[in-house]
Design an enzyme around this catalytic site. Structure first.
Site, PDB file in Angstrom:
ATOM      1  N   ASN A 236       0.916  -1.165   0.122  1.00 19.87           N
ATOM      2  CA  ASN A 236       0.002  -0.063   0.055  1.00 19.87           C
ATOM      3  C   ASN A 236       0.927   1.255  -0.092  1.00 19.87           C
ATOM      4  O   ASN A 236       1.558   1.550   1.272  1.00 19.87           O
ATOM      5  CB  ASN A 236      -0.854  -0.035   1.331  1.00 19.87           C
ATOM      6  CG  ASN A 236      -1.667   1.239   1.544  1.00 19.87           C
ATOM      7  OD1 ASN A 236      -1.802   2.191   0.548  1.00 19.87           O
ATOM      8  ND2 ASN A 236      -2.532   1.389   2.570  1.00 19.87           N
ATOM      9  N   TRP A 237       0.923   2.044  -1.139  1.00 19.24           N
ATOM     10  CA  TRP A 237       1.967   2.939  -1.206  1.00 19.24           C
ATOM     11  C   TRP A 237       1.443   4.210  -0.793  1.00 19.24           C
ATOM     12  O   TRP A 237       2.132   5.235  -0.584  1.00 19.24           O
ATOM     13  CB  TRP A 237       2.417   3.242  -2.742  1.00 19.24           C
ATOM     14  CG  TRP A 237       3.206   2.200  -3.442  1.00 19.24           C
ATOM     15  CD1 TRP A 237       3.761   1.053  -2.557  1.00 19.24           C
ATOM     16  CD2 TRP A 237       3.878   2.344  -4.583  1.00 19.24           C
ATOM     17  NE1 TRP A 237       4.809   0.505  -3.558  1.00 19.24           N
ATOM     18  CE2 TRP A 237       4.738   1.054  -4.616  1.00 19.24           C
ATOM     19  CE3 TRP A 237       3.435   2.860  -5.832  1.00 19.24           C
ATOM     20  CZ2 TRP A 237       5.438   0.680  -5.922  1.00 19.24           C
ATOM     21  CZ3 TRP A 237       4.272   2.692  -7.053  1.00 19.24           C
ATOM     22  CH2 TRP A 237       4.905   1.343  -7.177  1.00 19.24           C
ATOM     23  N   LYS A 238       0.240   4.053  -0.313  1.00 24.08           N
ATOM     24  CA  LYS A 238      -0.318   5.559   0.401  1.00 24.08           C
ATOM     25  C   LYS A 238      -0.093   6.668  -0.509  1.00 24.08           C
ATOM     26  O   LYS A 238      -0.108   6.475  -1.634  1.00 24.08           O
ATOM     27  CB  LYS A 238       0.111   5.647   1.773  1.00 24.08           C
ATOM     28  CG  LYS A 238       0.129   4.395   2.635  1.00 24.08           C
ATOM     29  CD  LYS A 238       0.062   4.534   4.172  1.00 24.08           C
ATOM     30  CE  LYS A 238       0.083   3.068   4.734  1.00 24.08           C
ATOM     31  NZ  LYS A 238       0.119   3.257   6.183  1.00 24.08           N
TER      32      LYS A 238
ATOM     33  N   HIS B 246      -9.232   1.123   5.206  1.00 22.06           N
ATOM     34  CA  HIS B 246      -8.029   1.391   5.993  1.00 22.06           C
ATOM     35  C   HIS B 246      -8.100   2.404   7.040  1.00 22.06           C
ATOM     36  O   HIS B 246      -9.033   3.174   7.128  1.00 22.06           O
ATOM     37  CB  HIS B 246      -7.002   1.855   4.841  1.00 22.06           C
ATOM     38  CG  HIS B 246      -5.657   1.857   5.316  1.00 22.06           C
ATOM     39  ND1 HIS B 246      -4.923   2.801   6.229  1.00 22.06           N
ATOM     40  CD2 HIS B 246      -4.740   1.277   5.266  1.00 22.06           C
ATOM     41  CE1 HIS B 246      -3.893   2.505   6.631  1.00 22.06           C
ATOM     42  NE2 HIS B 246      -3.574   1.336   5.737  1.00 22.06           N
TER      43      HIS B 246
ATOM     44  N   GLU C  38      -6.537   4.819   8.182  1.00 25.89           N
ATOM     45  CA  GLU C  38      -6.355   6.177   7.674  1.00 25.89           C
ATOM     46  C   GLU C  38      -7.710   6.741   7.066  1.00 25.89           C
ATOM     47  O   GLU C  38      -7.916   7.962   7.221  1.00 25.89           O
ATOM     48  CB  GLU C  38      -5.092   6.414   6.549  1.00 25.89           C
ATOM     49  CG  GLU C  38      -3.821   6.349   7.525  1.00 25.89           C
ATOM     50  CD  GLU C  38      -2.927   5.659   6.940  1.00 25.89           C
ATOM     51  OE1 GLU C  38      -2.631   5.502   5.631  1.00 25.89           O
ATOM     52  OE2 GLU C  38      -1.827   4.777   7.482  1.00 25.89           O
TER      53      GLU C  38
ATOM     54  N   GLU D 135      -4.890  -4.908  10.560  1.00 27.42           N
ATOM     55  CA  GLU D 135      -3.735  -3.815  10.602  1.00 27.42           C
ATOM     56  C   GLU D 135      -4.182  -3.090  11.982  1.00 27.42           C
ATOM     57  O   GLU D 135      -4.960  -2.325  12.163  1.00 27.42           O
ATOM     58  CB  GLU D 135      -3.923  -2.865   9.496  1.00 27.42           C
ATOM     59  CG  GLU D 135      -3.627  -3.501   8.342  1.00 27.42           C
ATOM     60  CD  GLU D 135      -3.114  -2.292   7.418  1.00 27.42           C
ATOM     61  OE1 GLU D 135      -2.171  -2.540   6.845  1.00 27.42           O
ATOM     62  OE2 GLU D 135      -3.903  -1.358   7.167  1.00 27.42           O
TER      63      GLU D 135
ATOM     64  N   GLY E 268       2.863   2.284  10.649  1.00 23.95           N
ATOM     65  CA  GLY E 268       3.904   3.419  10.490  1.00 23.95           C
ATOM     66  C   GLY E 268       4.516   3.588  11.585  1.00 23.95           C
ATOM     67  O   GLY E 268       5.243   4.784  11.717  1.00 23.95           O
TER      68      GLY E 268
ATOM     69  N   SER F   7       3.985  -2.343  10.074  1.00 26.82           N
ATOM     70  CA  SER F   7       5.337  -2.394  10.221  1.00 26.82           C
ATOM     71  C   SER F   7       6.148  -3.480   9.788  1.00 26.82           C
ATOM     72  O   SER F   7       7.162  -4.135  10.554  1.00 26.82           O
ATOM     73  CB  SER F   7       5.758  -1.909  11.843  1.00 26.82           C
ATOM     74  OG  SER F   7       5.417  -0.757  12.137  1.00 26.82           O
TER      75      SER F   7
ATOM     76  N   GLY G 250       3.041  -1.116   3.920  1.00 32.02           N
ATOM     77  CA  GLY G 250       3.164   0.256   3.730  1.00 32.02           C
ATOM     78  C   GLY G 250       4.695   0.739   3.421  1.00 32.02           C
ATOM     79  O   GLY G 250       5.048   0.490   2.475  1.00 32.02           O
ATOM     80  N   GLY G 251       5.453   0.949   4.673  1.00 32.55           N
ATOM     81  CA  GLY G 251       6.807   1.681   4.125  1.00 32.55           C
ATOM     82  C   GLY G 251       7.598   1.016   3.471  1.00 32.55           C
ATOM     83  O   GLY G 251       8.321   1.517   2.470  1.00 32.55           O
TER      84      GLY G 251
HETATM   85  P1  13P Z   1       3.537   0.524   7.408  1.00 31.39           P
HETATM   86  O1  13P Z   1       3.949  -0.804   6.874  1.00 31.39           O
HETATM   87  O2  13P Z   1       4.194   1.558   7.191  1.00 31.39           O
HETATM   88  O3  13P Z   1       3.458   0.419   9.062  1.00 31.39           O
HETATM   89  O4  13P Z   1       1.945   0.710   7.045  1.00 31.39           O
HETATM   90  C1  13P Z   1       1.021  -0.516   7.288  1.00 31.39           C
HETATM   91  C2  13P Z   1      -0.266  -0.064   6.259  1.00 31.39           C
HETATM   92  O5  13P Z   1      -0.908   0.509   6.799  1.00 31.39           O
HETATM   93  C3  13P Z   1      -0.374  -0.760   5.248  1.00 31.39           C
HETATM   94  O6  13P Z   1      -2.019  -0.793   4.875  1.00 31.39           O
END
Ligand code: 13P
Length: 255
Positions: A10-12, A96, A98, A168, A174, A213, A234-235
Site C-alpha cells: 500500500n503505497w499510500k 483502511h 487512515e 492492521e 507506520g 510495520s 506500507g513503508g
Molecule cells: P506500515 O507498513 O508503514 O506500518 O503501514 C502499514 C499499512 O498501513 C498498510 O496498509
C-alpha cells in the site's frame, strides 16, 4: 499451511512518476515472474495505469487504495469502482484505518463500498484493526467483531473468495512497533473463527493479511504463523529491495 501467501504493498500518498520507473527498474529480475506468492501494489489513483503496465507482466496485481460507494454521479473528487474495473484493475483496499480516522469513514459507508466493489467484480482488501486505547481496554475482539459484522453485512457467499481481510492494528501502522507473533496470531485466529462460524466463510480458503510495520526482518516470523496468510505493507513496500525480499519470503512459505 496450504494457502498462497499474498503480499500487497500500500503505497499510500507516496511516489512520483520517476520513483515508479526506478522502482520497477530495480525490481526487474527474471525470478520475479517465478515467485510463487501473490504480489500486489496499490499506488495513488493517477498512477494506476502505469503501475499496472509494469506489474502485470510479472504477475503482480494492481489495485486502488479506496473507491466511492456509488458507480457514478455528482460525487466530486470520488473515484467509481466501475472505473477501476474499466481500467481492468484487480483489487481495491477498503476501510483502511487512515480512511476511517482521517476521513471519518463509518462501518456503514465501508459496507456500501465493499458491496459495490464486489458486485462489480473487484477483489476487496477489507481492513480492520483496533487502536492502542481499545487494545489496552481489552476491547480488541469486540472492535474486530463489529468492524467485520457491520462492514461485511450482506456480502453474498458467492463473493467470499474475492475478499481478503487485512488485520492492521492501528498502533502498529507506520510506528515501527510490530505486533508480537502472539498478538497477531490471536487476532487472526479470532477473525478466521468469527468469519467461518458467523458469516459462512470457508476457513481453509480465507486469506488474512497482517499489516503494521512489516519489514523483511520480521516477515518470516509473522508469515510462518498458522493464521497469517500474507501482509499489507506500507513503508517497506516503497523500497524495491525490501518489497522484493518480502515477495521472496512469501514465496518460500507458499506451498
Ligand atoms: P506500515 O507498513 O508503514 O506500518 O503501514 C502499514 C499499512 O498501513 C498498510 O496498509
Amino acid at each position: 499451511m496450504s494457502r498462497k501467501i499474498h503480499i500487497y504493498g500500500n503505497w499510500k500518498m507516496n511516489q512520483l512518476t520517476d520513483d515508479i520507473y526506478n522502482f520497477f527498474d530495480e525490481m526487474a529480475d527474471d525470478s520475479l515472474a517465478e515467485l510463487k506468492c501473490q504480489g500486489g501494489i496499490a499506488p495513488q489513483f493517477p498512477h494506476l495505469s502505469l503501475v499496472k503496465e509494469k506489474a502485470m507482466p510479472v504477475g503482480i496485481k494492481t489495485g486502488a487504495q479506496n473507491c466511492s460507494h456509488k458507480t457514478s454521479g455528482a460525487f466530486t473528487g470520488d473515484t467509481s469502482p466501475e472505473v477501476l474495473k474499466d481500467l481492468d484493475l484487480d483489487f481495491v483496499i477498503i476501510g483502511h484505518s487512515e480512511r476511517r480516522t482521517v476521513f471519518g469513514e463509518s462501518n456503514q459507508l465501508i459496507n456500501e463500498k465493499t458491496l459495490l466493489a464486489l458486485e462489480l467484480g473487484l477483489e476487496v482488501v477489507f481492513c480492520i484493526g483496533e487502536t492502542l486505547a481499545e487494545r489496552e481496554a481489552d476491547k480488541t475482539f469486540d472492535v474486530l467483531r463489529t468492524q467485520l459484522d457491520e462492514g461485511l453485512k450482506g456480502v453474498p457467499a458467492s463473493k467470499h473468495g474475492d475478499i481478503i481481510i487485512a488485520y492492521e492494528p492501528v498502533w502498529a501502522i507506520g510506528t515501527g512497533v510490530v505486533a508480537t507473533p502472539e498478538q497477531a496470531q490471536d487476532a487472526h485466529a479470532f477473525i478466521r473463527e468469527h468469519l467461518s462460524n458467523n458469516h459462512g466463510f470457508n476457513r481453509k480458503e480465507l486469506i488474512i493479511q497482517y499489516g503494521g510495520s512489516v519489514k523483511p526482518d520480521n516477515a518470516m516470523g509473522l508469515l510462518s504463523l498458522p493464521d497469517i496468510d500474507g501482509a499489507l505493507v506500507g513503508g517497506a513496500s516503497l523500497k524495491p529491495g525490501d518489497f522484493y525480499e518480502l515477495l521472496r519470503i512469501g514465496s518460500e512459505l507458499t506451498p
